[in-house]
Design a protein around this motif. Structure first.
Motif, PDB file in Angstrom:
ATOM      1  N   TYR A   1       0.857  -1.184   0.000  1.00  0.00           N
ATOM      2  CA  TYR A   1       0.000   0.000   0.000  1.00  0.00           C
ATOM      3  C   TYR A   1       0.892   1.232   0.000  1.00  0.00           C
ATOM      4  O   TYR A   1       1.581   1.522   0.986  1.00  0.00           O
ATOM      5  CB  TYR A   1      -0.911  -0.025   1.227  1.00  0.00           C
ATOM      6  N   SER A   2       0.910   1.954  -1.114  1.00  0.00           N
ATOM      7  CA  SER A   2       1.806   3.094  -1.247  1.00  0.00           C
ATOM      8  C   SER A   2       1.308   4.027  -2.335  1.00  0.00           C
ATOM      9  O   SER A   2       0.780   3.571  -3.354  1.00  0.00           O
ATOM     10  CB  SER A   2       3.216   2.606  -1.603  1.00  0.00           C
ATOM     11  N   PRO A   3       1.489   5.345  -2.161  1.00  0.00           N
ATOM     12  CA  PRO A   3       1.150   6.273  -3.245  1.00  0.00           C
ATOM     13  C   PRO A   3       1.953   5.937  -4.493  1.00  0.00           C
ATOM     14  O   PRO A   3       3.129   5.574  -4.412  1.00  0.00           O
ATOM     15  CB  PRO A   3       1.535   7.645  -2.681  1.00  0.00           C
ATOM     16  N   LYS A   4       1.324   6.071  -5.647  1.00  0.00           N
ATOM     17  CA  LYS A   4       1.979   5.684  -6.892  1.00  0.00           C
ATOM     18  C   LYS A   4       3.207   6.542  -7.214  1.00  0.00           C
ATOM     19  O   LYS A   4       4.097   6.105  -7.940  1.00  0.00           O
ATOM     20  CB  LYS A   4       0.978   5.784  -8.059  1.00  0.00           C
ATOM     21  N   ASP A   5       3.263   7.771  -6.664  1.00  0.00           N
ATOM     22  CA  ASP A   5       4.383   8.652  -6.982  1.00  0.00           C
ATOM     23  C   ASP A   5       5.540   8.538  -6.002  1.00  0.00           C
ATOM     24  O   ASP A   5       6.539   9.253  -6.114  1.00  0.00           O
ATOM     25  CB  ASP A   5       3.912  10.111  -7.036  1.00  0.00           C
ATOM     26  N   LYS A   6       5.436   7.641  -5.040  1.00  0.00           N
ATOM     27  CA  LYS A   6       6.507   7.485  -4.071  1.00  0.00           C
ATOM     28  C   LYS A   6       7.697   6.785  -4.713  1.00  0.00           C
ATOM     29  O   LYS A   6       7.545   5.845  -5.488  1.00  0.00           O
ATOM     30  CB  LYS A   6       6.036   6.668  -2.857  1.00  0.00           C
ATOM     31  N   MET A   7       8.899   7.226  -4.351  1.00  0.00           N
ATOM     32  CA  MET A   7      10.103   6.566  -4.817  1.00  0.00           C
ATOM     33  C   MET A   7      10.340   5.298  -3.999  1.00  0.00           C
ATOM     34  O   MET A   7       9.996   5.260  -2.815  1.00  0.00           O
ATOM     35  CB  MET A   7      11.315   7.501  -4.671  1.00  0.00           C
ATOM     36  N   PRO A   8      10.935   4.250  -4.591  1.00  0.00           N
ATOM     37  CA  PRO A   8      11.140   2.987  -3.868  1.00  0.00           C
ATOM     38  C   PRO A   8      11.902   3.144  -2.560  1.00  0.00           C
ATOM     39  O   PRO A   8      11.660   2.413  -1.605  1.00  0.00           O
ATOM     40  CB  PRO A   8      11.919   2.133  -4.875  1.00  0.00           C
TER      41      PRO A   8
END
Length: 427
Positions: free
Chosen positions: A124-131
């Protein structure tokens, strides 16, 4: 050639053939997980996961050489171990049987757990977050364990039904935007993230981000109750429980949702709705970088960085295989690391929740596990096991420099344990 000579020669040939067969053919690959032998603990989990995905048999040897893996032998797995730099040993049927016999002894705190099927994983993570914003995303990528990224829209559209294991990125489920307001309210990234979250909530039919995040938290709670495995780190742990406890109560100040919070909202908090925490006090000050009294970050001044280690508890492998799996490691002492939520006050942890990693000096729980309905959850305090005090804008952790990280092993224990054939927990 005499009959006797032919007879002796035949016996020698049979013996040589049997000897060659015994030593050249092996039925198992042993992946040791101790602190001396294994060159890359993290990628070893990826090899085991990869083997399960291809329908191969596997066993997790709890407390044997650091929690070793016994895999079905084939050329493809051998090659994959070599490619990924994972130490492995080819052993015979007889050697494997001897190891399993040792493990089965009542005098040994060990167990061989059958791994049945690789779980389908969602982050579960925002799509624009960097790895590199998230330790779990980093270690799954490094270990080459496949996963899907989901966020609010997928959760609300019941897409969690497609998965067995869910990780919660360092999220704020309370609708207070991480409580970064005091330090970053004028930062372009904060303004943009707040605007993006408000637009998403509106598009999904909610008037406030806090209302939308609560709806997501309730769906995730139902995922766990229905039999899912949920893992969370840092602020996704306490903010998740706080959101559940404040269902129907406005705890957000005007700068977060456009109107004041409810008067006396603390007395309206329902601890019966939480997974792990109880009796906590919410931090009302909107510019204070803290959610509640659950977190120990500001209560641990007596813990110096050089002495910041937490200890893992030891469980009976034969009677309590699940916490034993979750605590598999090549050391009982793990380096501490900080985060927005660094650790949990023991007084705020419910009595039916296992504290698997702790600092006794400070009554500080670092690593906890519980059961909810048919499912399970694990909360792990801190942001990044190899970045002691991660700050906004810090460079990413290079896991090639930490292939044997005990702190990251705990994450991968959680990833793999849903694959295990379960036994009823006794603790």
């Amino acid at each position: 050639m005499s009959f006797r000579y032919k007879y002796i020669l035949k016996k020698i040939l049979i013996f040589v053939t049997l000897l060659f067969t015994t030593f050249s053919y092996a039925s198992f690959i042993l992946i040791p997980m101790d602190d001396v032998t294994q060159t890359n603990h993290l990628k070893a989990y990826g090899i085991t996961f990869w083997s399960l995905e291809r329908g191969n048999k596997a066993q997790w040897l709890l407390n044997y050489e650091g929690g070793s893996f016994l895999l079905e032998d084939n050329e493809a797995t051998r090659n994959e171990c070599k490619i990924r730099g994972v130490t492995f040993q080819i052993i015979s049927d007889t050697q494997a049987a001897s190891i399993l016999e040792e493990i089965s002894s009542p005098s040994k705190n060990m167990e061989a757990v059958i791994l049945e099927k690789a779980p389908k994983i969602a982050v579960y993570s925002p799509k624009d977050k960097m790895p590199w914003d998230d330790a779990v995303t980093m270690v799954l990528t490094y270990a080459e364990i496949p996963f899907d990224v989901v966020y609010d829209e997928e959760v609300l559209n019941e897409k969690l039904l497609l998965y067995e294991w869910l990780h919660l990125h360092h999220e704020d489920f309370t609708g207070q935007f991480g409580k970064f307001y005091g330090s970053y309210k004028t930062a372009p990234w904060y303004i943009e993230q707040k605007k993006s979250a408000e637009n998403l909530a509106s598009r999904l039919g909610y008037s406030k981000v806090s209302e939308q995040k609560l709806a997501v938290a309730l769906k995730i709670r139902d995922f766990v109750i229905g039999g899912g495995f949920m893992f969370a780190m840092c602020s996704a742990t306490d903010s998740f429980d706080i959101a559940l406890s404040a269902e129907g109560v406005d705890i957000c100040e005007t700068m977060f949702d456009g109107d004041p919070s409810e008067i006396d909202y603390q007395n309206k908090i329902d601890y019966n709705k939480t997974l792990a925490f109880k009796d906590f006090t919410l931090i009302r000050n909107p510019i204070e970088y803290e959610f509640s009294s659950i977190d120990m970050t500001r209560k641990r001044q007596n813990i110096k960085r050089t002495a910041d280690y937490f200890s893992l508890k030891e469980y009976s492998a034969k009677w309590d295989p699940i916490p034993t799996m979750l605590c598999q490691n090549h050391t009982q002492l793990v380096k501490g690391f900080m985060g927005q939520t660094t650790s949990f006050d023991r007084d705020a942890v419910k009595s039916n929740v296992l504290v698997m990693g702790e600092i006794k000096l400070n009554r500080e729980a670092r690593y906890i596990h519980g059961v909810k309905g048919k499912g399970m959850f694990t909360f792990y305090g801190g942001h990044d096991p190899e970045d002691y005090q991660h700050r906004v804008g810090d460079p990413k952790t290079e896991l090639d420099l930490h292939p044997n990280s005990p702190g990251y092993r705990l994450i991968l224990n959680n990833v793999l344990f849903p694959a295990a054939k379960k036994k009823k927990q006794k603790t």
